[in-house]
Every structure is written in C-alpha cells, then in structure tokens.
Design a protein around this motif. Sequence first.
Motif, PDB file in Angstrom:
ATOM      1  N   GLU A 168      62.066   4.948   3.358  1.00  0.00           N
ATOM      2  CA  GLU A 168      62.186   3.858   2.774  1.00  0.00           C
ATOM      3  C   GLU A 168      61.575   3.343   1.276  1.00  0.00           C
ATOM      4  OE1 GLU A 168      59.746   1.587   5.568  1.00  0.00           O
ATOM      5  OE2 GLU A 168      61.177   1.966   7.277  1.00  0.00           O
ATOM      6  N   HIS A 169      61.015   4.464   0.645  1.00  0.00           N
ATOM      7  CA  HIS A 169      60.316   4.177  -0.573  1.00  0.00           C
ATOM      8  C   HIS A 169      60.886   5.503  -1.444  1.00  0.00           C
ATOM      9  CE1 HIS A 169      57.626   1.900   2.045  1.00  0.00           C
ATOM     10  NE2 HIS A 169      57.372   1.233   0.694  1.00  0.00           N
ATOM     11  N   ASP A 170      60.957   5.137  -2.662  1.00  0.00           N
ATOM     12  CA  ASP A 170      61.555   6.116  -3.714  1.00  0.00           C
ATOM     13  C   ASP A 170      60.136   6.983  -4.065  1.00  0.00           C
ATOM     14  OD1 ASP A 170      63.148   7.520  -5.412  1.00  0.00           O
ATOM     15  OD2 ASP A 170      62.891   6.037  -6.796  1.00  0.00           O
ATOM     16  N   LEU A 171      59.870   7.707  -3.579  1.00  0.00           N
ATOM     17  CA  LEU A 171      58.615   8.469  -3.638  1.00  0.00           C
ATOM     18  C   LEU A 171      58.621   9.204  -5.083  1.00  0.00           C
ATOM     19  CD1 LEU A 171      57.388   9.617  -0.128  1.00  0.00           C
ATOM     20  CD2 LEU A 171      56.602   7.709  -1.539  1.00  0.00           C
ATOM     21  N   ILE A 172      59.549   9.728  -5.358  1.00  0.00           N
ATOM     22  CA  ILE A 172      59.692  10.520  -6.877  1.00  0.00           C
ATOM     23  C   ILE A 172      59.509   9.577  -7.914  1.00  0.00           C
ATOM     24  CG2 ILE A 172      61.974  10.262  -7.117  1.00  0.00           C
ATOM     25  CD1 ILE A 172      61.761  13.786  -7.381  1.00  0.00           C
ATOM     26  N   SER A 173      59.585   8.450  -7.514  1.00  0.00           N
ATOM     27  CA  SER A 173      59.376   7.349  -8.851  1.00  0.00           C
ATOM     28  C   SER A 173      57.622   7.170  -8.761  1.00  0.00           C
ATOM     29  CB  SER A 173      60.094   6.028  -8.772  1.00  0.00           C
ATOM     30  OG  SER A 173      59.857   5.415  -7.733  1.00  0.00           O
ATOM     31  N   PHE A 174      57.213   7.125  -7.522  1.00  0.00           N
ATOM     32  CA  PHE A 174      55.770   6.862  -7.757  1.00  0.00           C
ATOM     33  C   PHE A 174      55.048   7.791  -8.784  1.00  0.00           C
ATOM     34  CE2 PHE A 174      54.718   4.979  -3.109  1.00  0.00           C
ATOM     35  CZ  PHE A 174      55.885   4.329  -3.126  1.00  0.00           C
ATOM     36  N   GLU A 175      53.935   6.969  -9.367  1.00  0.00           N
ATOM     37  CA  GLU A 175      52.965   7.842 -10.295  1.00  0.00           C
ATOM     38  C   GLU A 175      52.084   8.567  -9.490  1.00  0.00           C
ATOM     39  OE1 GLU A 175      52.719   7.354 -13.629  1.00  0.00           O
ATOM     40  OE2 GLU A 175      54.532   6.252 -13.602  1.00  0.00           O
ATOM     41  N   LYS A 176      51.607   9.487 -10.155  1.00  0.00           N
ATOM     42  CA  LYS A 176      50.820  10.610  -9.672  1.00  0.00           C
ATOM     43  C   LYS A 176      49.415   9.600  -9.193  1.00  0.00           C
ATOM     44  CE  LYS A 176      50.079  13.374 -12.759  1.00  0.00           C
ATOM     45  NZ  LYS A 176      49.657  14.453 -13.647  1.00  0.00           N
ATOM     46  N   GLY A 177      48.863  10.274  -8.015  1.00  0.00           N
ATOM     47  CA  GLY A 177      47.605   9.511  -7.549  1.00  0.00           C
ATOM     48  C   GLY A 177      47.738   9.054  -6.170  1.00  0.00           C
ATOM     49  N   SER A 178      46.778   8.503  -5.809  1.00  0.00           N
ATOM     50  CA  SER A 178      46.620   7.897  -4.309  1.00  0.00           C
ATOM     51  C   SER A 178      47.293   6.507  -4.296  1.00  0.00           C
ATOM     52  CB  SER A 178      45.071   8.170  -3.787  1.00  0.00           C
ATOM     53  OG  SER A 178      45.125   7.874  -2.544  1.00  0.00           O
ATOM     54  N   HIS A 179      48.036   6.444  -3.109  1.00  0.00           N
ATOM     55  CA  HIS A 179      48.622   5.107  -2.945  1.00  0.00           C
ATOM     56  C   HIS A 179      48.235   4.846  -1.480  1.00  0.00           C
ATOM     57  CE1 HIS A 179      51.266   5.454  -6.522  1.00  0.00           C
ATOM     58  NE2 HIS A 179      50.899   6.682  -6.288  1.00  0.00           N
ATOM     59  N   GLU A 180      47.550   3.603  -1.199  1.00  0.00           N
ATOM     60  CA  GLU A 180      47.143   3.018   0.113  1.00  0.00           C
ATOM     61  C   GLU A 180      48.615   2.411   0.980  1.00  0.00           C
ATOM     62  OE1 GLU A 180      44.756  -0.738   1.717  1.00  0.00           O
ATOM     63  OE2 GLU A 180      43.826   0.264   0.221  1.00  0.00           O
ATOM     64  N   ILE A 181      48.401   2.988   2.052  1.00  0.00           N
ATOM     65  CA  ILE A 181      49.585   2.407   2.897  1.00  0.00           C
ATOM     66  C   ILE A 181      48.656   1.505   3.883  1.00  0.00           C
ATOM     67  CG2 ILE A 181      51.489   2.903   4.660  1.00  0.00           C
ATOM     68  CD1 ILE A 181      51.586   5.560   3.235  1.00  0.00           C
ATOM     69  N   ASP A 182      47.960   2.188   4.638  1.00  0.00           N
ATOM     70  CA  ASP A 182      46.970   1.184   5.611  1.00  0.00           C
ATOM     71  C   ASP A 182      45.485   1.465   5.294  1.00  0.00           C
ATOM     72  OD1 ASP A 182      46.294  -0.389   7.776  1.00  0.00           O
ATOM     73  OD2 ASP A 182      47.008   0.970   9.479  1.00  0.00           O
ATOM     74  N   LEU A 200      45.814   5.467   6.812  1.00  0.00           N
ATOM     75  CA  LEU A 200      46.919   6.238   6.035  1.00  0.00           C
ATOM     76  C   LEU A 200      47.064   5.999   4.784  1.00  0.00           C
ATOM     77  CD1 LEU A 200      49.850   7.780   6.635  1.00  0.00           C
ATOM     78  CD2 LEU A 200      50.658   5.385   7.385  1.00  0.00           C
ATOM     79  N   PHE A 201      47.459   7.101   3.837  1.00  0.00           N
ATOM     80  CA  PHE A 201      47.627   6.922   2.409  1.00  0.00           C
ATOM     81  C   PHE A 201      48.497   8.096   2.143  1.00  0.00           C
ATOM     82  CE2 PHE A 201      43.531   8.461   2.950  1.00  0.00           C
ATOM     83  CZ  PHE A 201      43.332   9.907   1.983  1.00  0.00           C
ATOM     84  N   VAL A 202      49.127   7.944   0.938  1.00  0.00           N
ATOM     85  CA  VAL A 202      49.863   9.270   0.366  1.00  0.00           C
ATOM     86  C   VAL A 202      49.428   9.381  -1.028  1.00  0.00           C
ATOM     87  CG1 VAL A 202      51.648   7.525  -0.448  1.00  0.00           C
ATOM     88  CG2 VAL A 202      52.054  10.107   0.108  1.00  0.00           C
ATOM     89  N   ASN A 203      49.050  10.469  -1.283  1.00  0.00           N
ATOM     90  CA  ASN A 203      48.892  11.196  -2.402  1.00  0.00           C
ATOM     91  C   ASN A 203      49.960  11.845  -3.101  1.00  0.00           C
ATOM     92  OD1 ASN A 203      46.071  10.773  -2.115  1.00  0.00           O
ATOM     93  ND2 ASN A 203      45.577  12.574  -1.270  1.00  0.00           N
ATOM     94  N   ILE A 204      50.316  11.400  -4.341  1.00  0.00           N
ATOM     95  CA  ILE A 204      51.514  12.102  -5.487  1.00  0.00           C
ATOM     96  C   ILE A 204      50.791  13.005  -6.244  1.00  0.00           C
ATOM     97  CG2 ILE A 204      53.541  11.542  -6.575  1.00  0.00           C
ATOM     98  CD1 ILE A 204      53.723  10.175  -3.750  1.00  0.00           C
ATOM     99  N   VAL A 205      51.290  14.294  -5.994  1.00  0.00           N
ATOM    100  CA  VAL A 205      50.777  15.322  -6.954  1.00  0.00           C
ATOM    101  C   VAL A 205      51.917  15.839  -7.531  1.00  0.00           C
ATOM    102  CG1 VAL A 205      48.730  15.832  -5.459  1.00  0.00           C
ATOM    103  CG2 VAL A 205      51.018  17.010  -5.247  1.00  0.00           C
ATOM    104  N   GLU A 206      51.680  16.480  -8.911  1.00  0.00           N
ATOM    105  CA  GLU A 206      52.738  17.075  -9.660  1.00  0.00           C
ATOM    106  C   GLU A 206      52.001  18.315 -10.354  1.00  0.00           C
ATOM    107  OE1 GLU A 206      56.418  15.476 -12.334  1.00  0.00           O
ATOM    108  OE2 GLU A 206      54.191  14.410 -12.512  1.00  0.00           O
ATOM    109  N   TYR A 207      52.281  19.531 -10.274  1.00  0.00           N
ATOM    110  CA  TYR A 207      51.820  20.645 -10.905  1.00  0.00           C
ATOM    111  C   TYR A 207      52.772  21.666 -11.139  1.00  0.00           C
ATOM    112  CZ  TYR A 207      51.283  21.195  -5.987  1.00  0.00           C
ATOM    113  OH  TYR A 207      51.664  21.325  -4.522  1.00  0.00           O
ATOM    114  N   THR A 208      52.403  22.762 -11.853  1.00  0.00           N
ATOM    115  CA  THR A 208      53.192  23.616 -12.054  1.00  0.00           C
ATOM    116  C   THR A 208      52.762  24.978 -11.032  1.00  0.00           C
ATOM    117  OG1 THR A 208      53.467  23.398 -14.367  1.00  0.00           O
ATOM    118  CG2 THR A 208      53.949  25.783 -13.505  1.00  0.00           C
TER     119      THR A 208
END
Length: 150
Positions: free
Chosen positions: A28-42, A46-54
């Motif tokens: 339901e969400h365009d997660l690839i557009s989310f900024e890096k970091g932690s995003h609260e859901i509940d 429940l939360f989601v961490n967006i990470v980006e690395y080599t």
Amino acid sequence: MIFGNIRNLSEYSFLDSQIQECFAYAKEHDLISFEKGSHEIDGDRLFVNIVEYTTTTPEDRFWEAHREYLDIHVMLDGPEQIDVNFIENMKEEEFQPEKDFLPLQGGANGHVVLDAGDFLVCYPHDAHRTAVKVDEPKLTKKAIFKVKIQ
C-alpha cells in the motif's frame, strides 16, 4: 526463516497476522520513496527501517539475531546476499537489550539472494549477516519491518 516474494503472498496465508500486516503495508505504500531511517507504523509494536548501503564482502559484515522483534527484510532495490545460520550453531556475544541486538560469531550454513520484491523473515533463532555483495558491490535499498514478539 521464510524466504519468498511479495508477488506470491497468497502462498503465505498461514503466516501470523502481524507479518501479513507488514506485507499489506509494503503493497500500500511506495517504500522506495521513503527516506532512510525509522518510520513508525504502530508505536513500538510495528515499525519499518529503511536502509540504503553498498554491499560488500562477508569479512566486512557482522552476524546478528534479535530477541524482542522479528525482522522482515523486503528488498526494494538490490541485489543483496544474506548469509544465514541458526544461533545454536554460533558463538553468542553479549546481548544488547537497548538495541535488541545479539552479536554472533561463526560461519554460514546457507544464504539467500534478495532482489526487488523478495523478502526474508528472520525469527529469534535465525542468525543473519546482511549486505553481502552478489558478484560485485552494489548500492541497495531495503525495508526492514520490525514486529514486536508478543
């Protein structure tokens, strides 16, 4: 551990409702557009961490497991190899409760390669070493859902 792809979620209807909630959120969400970091859901349930690395060599990465949260890795842009084992086969170091982080030492008894849409569910007995390169280092982006174990 459970390895699959979000295109085939109908095959995973047996999974816990909290895991299903993560997959629904991902669809339901365009997660690839989310900024890096932690995003609260509940809250802390429940939360989601967006990470980006080599990605890099296994020698440059570390083993980990968790006691209070499930990890649900959903690859947004990859590839990434995740080495796996069970904590029973590893040497445990001191658990860091404030980070829900159990550092481990040992070797892999297998691995999975995540490409876009692939997921890996890691339970508390699942040791994992992330960010391992596939062929050559590559910039990756991933969502890691954290589900508090009830």
